[in-house]
Design a protein around this motif. Structure first.
Motif, mmCIF file in Angstrom:
data_model
loop_
_atom_site.group_PDB
_atom_site.id
_atom_site.type_symbol
_atom_site.label_atom_id
_atom_site.label_comp_id
_atom_site.label_asym_id
_atom_site.label_seq_id
_atom_site.Cartn_x
_atom_site.Cartn_y
_atom_site.Cartn_z
ATOM 1 N N MET A 146 17.290 19.455 26.781
ATOM 2 C CA MET A 146 18.465 19.282 25.944
ATOM 3 C C MET A 146 18.091 18.362 24.783
ATOM 4 N N PRO A 147 18.762 18.466 23.631
ATOM 5 C CA PRO A 147 18.374 17.685 22.447
ATOM 6 C C PRO A 147 18.399 16.172 22.644
ATOM 7 N N THR A 148 19.212 15.674 23.584
ATOM 8 C CA THR A 148 19.327 14.224 23.778
ATOM 9 C C THR A 148 18.374 13.681 24.836
ATOM 10 N N LYS A 149 17.553 14.530 25.444
ATOM 11 C CA LYS A 149 16.777 14.133 26.611
ATOM 12 C C LYS A 149 15.895 12.901 26.369
ATOM 13 N N LEU A 150 14.982 13.001 25.439
ATOM 14 C CA LEU A 150 14.038 11.904 25.226
ATOM 15 C C LEU A 150 14.750 10.602 24.857
ATOM 16 N N ARG A 151 15.703 10.679 23.948
ATOM 17 C CA ARG A 151 16.396 9.464 23.524
ATOM 18 C C ARG A 151 17.099 8.792 24.696
ATOM 19 N N ARG A 152 17.824 9.547 25.501
ATOM 20 C CA ARG A 152 18.565 8.972 26.611
ATOM 21 C C ARG A 152 17.622 8.348 27.641
ATOM 22 N N GLN A 153 16.513 9.001 27.925
ATOM 23 C CA GLN A 153 15.602 8.474 28.935
ATOM 24 C C GLN A 153 14.815 7.268 28.426
ATOM 25 N N ILE A 154 14.399 7.293 27.178
ATOM 26 C CA ILE A 154 13.660 6.154 26.625
ATOM 27 C C ILE A 154 14.570 4.944 26.531
ATOM 28 N N GLU A 155 15.830 5.153 26.181
ATOM 29 C CA GLU A 155 16.794 4.057 26.168
ATOM 30 C C GLU A 155 16.946 3.453 27.560
ATOM 31 N N ALA A 156 17.055 4.310 28.568
ATOM 32 C CA ALA A 156 17.210 3.822 29.948
ATOM 33 C C ALA A 156 15.953 3.096 30.412
ATOM 34 N N LEU A 157 14.774 3.640 30.086
ATOM 35 C CA LEU A 157 13.516 3.036 30.512
ATOM 36 C C LEU A 157 13.314 1.670 29.858
ATOM 37 N N SER A 158 13.798 1.511 28.643
ATOM 38 C CA SER A 158 13.611 0.246 27.937
ATOM 39 C C SER A 158 14.371 -0.899 28.595
ATOM 40 N N GLU A 159 15.362 -0.583 29.414
ATOM 41 C CA GLU A 159 16.134 -1.618 30.103
ATOM 42 C C GLU A 159 15.389 -2.177 31.310
ATOM 43 N N PHE A 160 14.316 -1.497 31.727
ATOM 44 C CA PHE A 160 13.555 -1.929 32.902
ATOM 45 C C PHE A 160 12.067 -1.961 32.536
ATOM 46 N N PRO A 161 11.592 -3.042 31.938
ATOM 47 C CA PRO A 161 10.209 -3.113 31.441
ATOM 48 C C PRO A 161 9.148 -2.900 32.510
ATOM 49 N N SER A 162 9.453 -3.168 33.785
ATOM 50 C CA SER A 162 8.448 -3.027 34.837
ATOM 51 C C SER A 162 8.485 -1.658 35.512
ATOM 52 N N ALA A 163 9.385 -0.781 35.096
ATOM 53 C CA ALA A 163 9.488 0.554 35.697
ATOM 54 C C ALA A 163 8.475 1.498 35.058
ATOM 55 N N PRO A 164 7.688 2.231 35.863
ATOM 56 C CA PRO A 164 6.680 3.137 35.294
ATOM 57 C C PRO A 164 7.249 4.416 34.703
ATOM 58 N N MET A 165 8.444 4.861 35.186
ATOM 59 C CA MET A 165 8.899 6.186 34.782
ATOM 60 C C MET A 165 10.408 6.327 34.863
ATOM 61 N N ALA A 166 10.894 7.395 34.210
ATOM 62 C CA ALA A 166 12.306 7.751 34.253
ATOM 63 C C ALA A 166 12.448 9.245 34.503
ATOM 64 N N THR A 167 13.591 9.623 35.065
ATOM 65 C CA THR A 167 13.906 11.027 35.326
ATOM 66 C C THR A 167 15.327 11.310 34.848
ATOM 67 N N SER A 168 15.759 12.559 34.997
ATOM 68 C CA SER A 168 17.149 12.916 34.712
ATOM 69 C C SER A 168 17.577 14.008 35.680
ATOM 70 N N SER A 169 18.847 14.306 35.679
ATOM 71 C CA SER A 169 19.348 15.424 36.468
ATOM 72 C C SER A 169 19.035 16.735 35.745
ATOM 73 N N ILE A 170 19.296 17.851 36.404
ATOM 74 C CA ILE A 170 18.898 19.150 35.867
ATOM 75 C C ILE A 170 20.015 20.183 36.043
ATOM 76 N N ILE A 171 19.879 21.261 35.285
ATOM 77 C CA ILE A 171 20.657 22.483 35.511
ATOM 78 C C ILE A 171 19.663 23.539 35.955
ATOM 79 N N VAL A 172 19.872 24.098 37.146
ATOM 80 C CA VAL A 172 18.994 25.136 37.672
ATOM 81 C C VAL A 172 19.546 26.501 37.274
ATOM 82 N N ASP A 173 18.729 27.298 36.598
ATOM 83 C CA ASP A 173 19.103 28.657 36.216
ATOM 84 C C ASP A 173 18.355 29.637 37.117
ATOM 85 N N TYR A 174 19.123 30.435 37.868
ATOM 86 C CA TYR A 174 18.515 31.394 38.796
ATOM 87 C C TYR A 174 19.296 32.701 38.766
#
Length: 278
Positions: A70-98
């Motif tokens: 989604m267009p907001t993915k990177l911005r939203r995750q980088i913003e969240a990751l910046s709040e936790f300097p010692s965290a190695p990674m971030a994830t998000s929820s998904i929409i599964v298309d089947y």
């Protein structure tokens, strides 16, 4: 990826694994596209690591070729990751298309702990949602494991390793469309599903020791044996799963599928339609 509303620079690295790179995809400019061939172990893990070591970008994110951000993915995750300097990674929820149906898979909170991942793979934490600090991948966290058979379960392995350092930072919004279906290269590779799951039990003792976590993996191994037509292997692993956790439903399903392997396809179809798997 060019449509991301993240205002910082973005470099797209396209890695071809066991096929000739299409250099016509290369592009220069503000958001360049670099095309290369997997220079490491053939398979998903080697391909990811090839991309990681090729770039000096401080943040690395994965996207499989059949998924869509989604267009907001990177911005939203980088913003969240910046709040936790010692965290190695971030994830998000998904929409599964089947097969024309879509299902949202969410966590229900802003973090995922190691204990949660020991008990469940948590399929909503899909590899196409992963965002890492690159210095963690080439440092204390380590690269994606190229030792796991068939490059399967490598995503769960890195989640477990990262969550031991710090809870996974999670944006509980569906920021990635994930396509499921039989066309996936790994969809029905029962042999490597078995081998990689056994590898996880051997190399993650915290999972093997957890009653619920171990029974879940054993039930998945039983199901893979059942779908591949190995009746005795399915029943052997079903019995192990039942002893660890009698209420774990996968052992019961596997015992039935062992009698008629085509039932496994029907079960997978029903589960995939609601965004879930075995």
């Amino acid at each position: 990826m060019a449509a991301q509303d993240y205002e910082g620079p973005i470099e797209v690295v396209v890695v071809y694994d066991r096929s000739e790179p299409d250099q016509s995809l290369s592009r220069e400019g503000d958001r360049p596209v670099v095309v290369m061939k997997n220079a490491r172990t053939p398979g998903l893990a080697g391909g990811r690591n090839t991309g990681i070591v090729s770039t000096a970008a401080p943040i690395v994110a994965f996207c499989d070729d059949d998924d869509q951000w989604m267009p907001t993915k990177l911005r939203r995750q980088i913003e969240a990751l910046s709040e936790f300097p010692s965290a190695p990674m971030a994830t998000s929820s998904i929409i599964v298309d089947y097969e024309g149906q879509s299902s949202t898979r969410s966590v229900g909170g802003p973090q995922v702990t190691h204990e949660m991942l020991v008990r469940s793979r948590m399929a909503m934490l899909h590899s196409s949602t992963f965002v890492f600090r690159r210095d963690e991948l080439v440092g204390r966290l380590g690269l994606i494991s190229e030792e796991i058979p068939g490059s399967q379960n490598e995503d769960w392995d890195i989640l477990l390793r990262a969550s031991q350092i710090h809870p996974i930072v999670h944006v509980d919004e569906p920021l990635v469309h994930v396509k499921w279906g039989r066309s996936s290269f790994f969809a029905r590779r029962w042999d490597t599903k078995i081998d990689s799951s056994v590898w996880m039990l051997r190399n993650h003792p915290d999972v093997a020791k957890d009653r619920r976590g171990a029974a879940r993996v054993m039930g998945q191994i039983a199901f893979a044996h059942a779908c591949s037509g190995d009746r005795w292997g399915a029943w052997r692993w079903s019995a192990r799963a039942a002893r660890r956790n009698p209420v774990q439903w996968r052992w019961a399903l596997s015992s039935v599928v062992a009698l008629w392997p085509p039932a496994g396809e029907h079960a997978l179809g029903l589960l995939h339609r609601v965004g879930r798997g075995v």
